[in-house]
Design a protein around this motif. Structure first.
Motif, PDB file in Angstrom:
ATOM      1  N   VAL A   1      37.856  68.753  48.889  1.00 35.12           N
ATOM      2  CA  VAL A   1      38.116  70.198  48.866  1.00 35.12           C
ATOM      3  C   VAL A   1      37.642  70.869  50.146  1.00 35.12           C
ATOM      4  O   VAL A   1      38.356  71.660  50.767  1.00 35.12           O
ATOM      5  N   TRP A   2      36.428  70.557  50.578  1.00 37.94           N
ATOM      6  CA  TRP A   2      35.808  71.289  51.688  1.00 37.94           C
ATOM      7  C   TRP A   2      36.338  70.867  53.054  1.00 37.94           C
ATOM      8  O   TRP A   2      36.405  71.670  53.971  1.00 37.94           O
ATOM      9  N   GLU A   3      36.717  69.593  53.177  1.00 39.00           N
ATOM     10  CA  GLU A   3      37.120  69.085  54.485  1.00 39.00           C
ATOM     11  C   GLU A   3      38.625  68.897  54.645  1.00 39.00           C
ATOM     12  O   GLU A   3      39.099  68.736  55.772  1.00 39.00           O
ATOM     13  N   ASN A   4      39.375  68.907  53.542  1.00 37.70           N
ATOM     14  CA  ASN A   4      40.797  68.603  53.645  1.00 37.70           C
ATOM     15  C   ASN A   4      41.708  69.715  53.136  1.00 37.70           C
ATOM     16  O   ASN A   4      42.920  69.524  53.033  1.00 37.70           O
ATOM     17  N   THR A   5      41.133  70.866  52.806  1.00 36.90           N
ATOM     18  CA  THR A   5      41.935  72.005  52.377  1.00 36.90           C
ATOM     19  C   THR A   5      41.451  73.238  53.137  1.00 36.90           C
ATOM     20  O   THR A   5      40.558  73.158  53.976  1.00 36.90           O
TER      21      THR A   5
ATOM     22  N   GLN B   1      26.679  61.419  38.333  1.00 35.47           N
ATOM     23  CA  GLN B   1      27.387  61.301  39.615  1.00 35.47           C
ATOM     24  C   GLN B   1      27.311  62.576  40.450  1.00 35.47           C
ATOM     25  O   GLN B   1      27.709  62.580  41.614  1.00 35.47           O
ATOM     26  N   LEU B   2      26.813  63.649  39.871  1.00 33.08           N
ATOM     27  CA  LEU B   2      26.751  64.916  40.584  1.00 33.08           C
ATOM     28  C   LEU B   2      25.599  64.922  41.572  1.00 33.08           C
ATOM     29  O   LEU B   2      24.576  64.259  41.356  1.00 33.08           O
ATOM     30  N   GLU B   3      25.763  65.651  42.661  1.00 29.83           N
ATOM     31  CA  GLU B   3      24.752  65.701  43.722  1.00 29.83           C
ATOM     32  C   GLU B   3      24.547  67.133  44.199  1.00 29.83           C
ATOM     33  O   GLU B   3      25.487  67.937  44.230  1.00 29.83           O
ATOM     34  N   ALA B   4      23.318  67.426  44.583  1.00 33.16           N
ATOM     35  CA  ALA B   4      23.026  68.725  45.199  1.00 33.16           C
ATOM     36  C   ALA B   4      23.662  68.773  46.584  1.00 33.16           C
ATOM     37  O   ALA B   4      23.821  67.748  47.250  1.00 33.16           O
ATOM     38  N   SER B   5      24.048  69.971  47.001  1.00 32.71           N
ATOM     39  CA  SER B   5      24.652  70.131  48.323  1.00 32.71           C
ATOM     40  C   SER B   5      24.488  71.575  48.785  1.00 32.71           C
ATOM     41  O   SER B   5      24.652  72.511  47.995  1.00 32.71           O
ATOM     42  N   ASP B   6      24.220  71.739  50.067  1.00 32.25           N
ATOM     43  CA  ASP B   6      24.150  73.085  50.636  1.00 32.25           C
ATOM     44  C   ASP B   6      25.493  73.797  50.559  1.00 32.25           C
ATOM     45  O   ASP B   6      25.550  75.031  50.591  1.00 32.25           O
ATOM     46  N   ILE B   7      26.554  73.028  50.451  1.00 37.91           N
ATOM     47  CA  ILE B   7      27.890  73.616  50.371  1.00 37.91           C
ATOM     48  C   ILE B   7      28.033  74.500  49.135  1.00 37.91           C
ATOM     49  O   ILE B   7      28.701  75.542  49.169  1.00 37.91           O
TER      50      ILE B   7
END
Length: 311
Positions: free
Chosen positions: A83-87, A210-216
């Motif tokens: 989502v963040w890098e390809n859209t 499977q979920l991960e924390a992210s600054d995004i």
């Protein structure tokens, strides 16, 4: 002016404002390109008496649910990278959210032929997206597991936002809602989409590890609080609507992402958001997909508002 006339004038003013807000959120130009009025008489993937048709008529909870769904999408590292890098999400998150909202409207209210054509275009776009996460995990956007997660998080967000901020739904109604979504899920290729509340809970339990924390995620929330998703004065409440989305995000996911109580609704905000959600659920948005689609099926534009209270 009589009290009755004053109430009527106030009702039209509030309705017109919410109508503009709904079109602003969905995107005026995009909405104009979709003919929810035709073909006359052609049914949608679900019927007008479905839970889905009741839920998606509400622009306030649609926005809240969309934000909650994206929070959960961005928590999954493969979906986040895709989502963040390809859209266009990173550069134009509001535009992407509007397009997602419009796609949901077409899926729920549009004629079956129109919905199938739109979903085919979305699937073709997904087939072109592939990559590798920062951790080196390869992914494809048309992976049935990822499609299932996106489908399930969107369904969850819209459902729970409506139940929390517009009108409470029973577990039986939740079961109906997930069952109603199976036709659309199959077209999208989301083979594992939950068919009931129990299956939704089981899927979320399996996916949480499977979920991960992210600054995004935090960047997304900041953007959505200040982005011009609605016109004034509705924009003044947008900060609270984003907090409302955090509030309905499942607690295990919030814990993984680091979304503590400070990111959720404060007590006074909760009252404001619920008031907005209930009001939006009572007012007929005559140019909106729900009312127009009712007319397509020969129903009154107020069919979904039969229990509307007096303003």
């Amino acid at each position: 002016m009589s009290v009755t006339a004053l109430k009527s004038t106030l009702r039209r003013s509030v309705e017109d404002h919410l109508d503009r807000a709904a079109q602003s959120y969905l995107g005026d130009k995009a909405l104009a390109r979709i003919d929810f009025a035709g073909p006359p008489g052609e049914p949608a993937l679900s019927g007008p008496d479905s839970v889905s048709w009741r839920i998606f008529k509400n622009p306030v909870t649609l926005f809240i649910g969309g934000v909650a769904a994206v929070i959960l999408e961005l928590a999954e590292p493969r979906v986040r990278t895709g989502v963040w890098e390809n859209t266009s999400f990173c550069a134009d998150p509001v535009g992407r959210l509007k397009r997602t909202g419009l796609a949901a409207m077409v899926t729920v209210y549009g004629a079956r032929s129109a919905a199938a054509q739109m979903i085919a275009r979305v699937n073709a776009m997904h087939a072109r997206i592939a990559g590798t996460t920062p951790a080196g995990v390869p992914f494809r956007a048309d992976d049935p597991e990822l499609l299932t997660w996106v489908q399930a998080t969107a369904a969850y967000g819209f459902l729970e936002a409506y139940s929390a901020y517009a009108a409470p739904l029973s577990d039986a109604e939740r079961d109906r809602y997930y069952a109603e979504g199976q036709a659309a899920a199959a077209l999208y290729g989301a083979a594992g989409a939950p068919r009931s509340l129990a299956e939704q809970k089981a899927l979320f339990a399996r996916m949480t590890p499977q979920l991960e924390a992210s600054d995004i995620v935090f960047e997304f929330l900041k953007i959505m609080k200040r982005a011009e998703a609605f016109p004034q004065p509705a924009q003044l409440a947008q900060h609270s609507l984003v907090r409302a989305a955090v509030d309905i995000t499942p607690a295990p996911a919030r814990e993984v992402l680091g979304l503590g109580p400070a990111y959720g609704l404060r007590p006074f905000e909760g009252r404001i958001v619920r008031r907005m959600g209930r009001r939006a659920d009572r007012l007929i948005l005559r140019s909106g997909p729900a009312a127009v689609s009712c007319r397509r099926l020969g129903l009154s534009e107020g069919y979904l508002y039969r229990r509307r209270e007096t303003l």
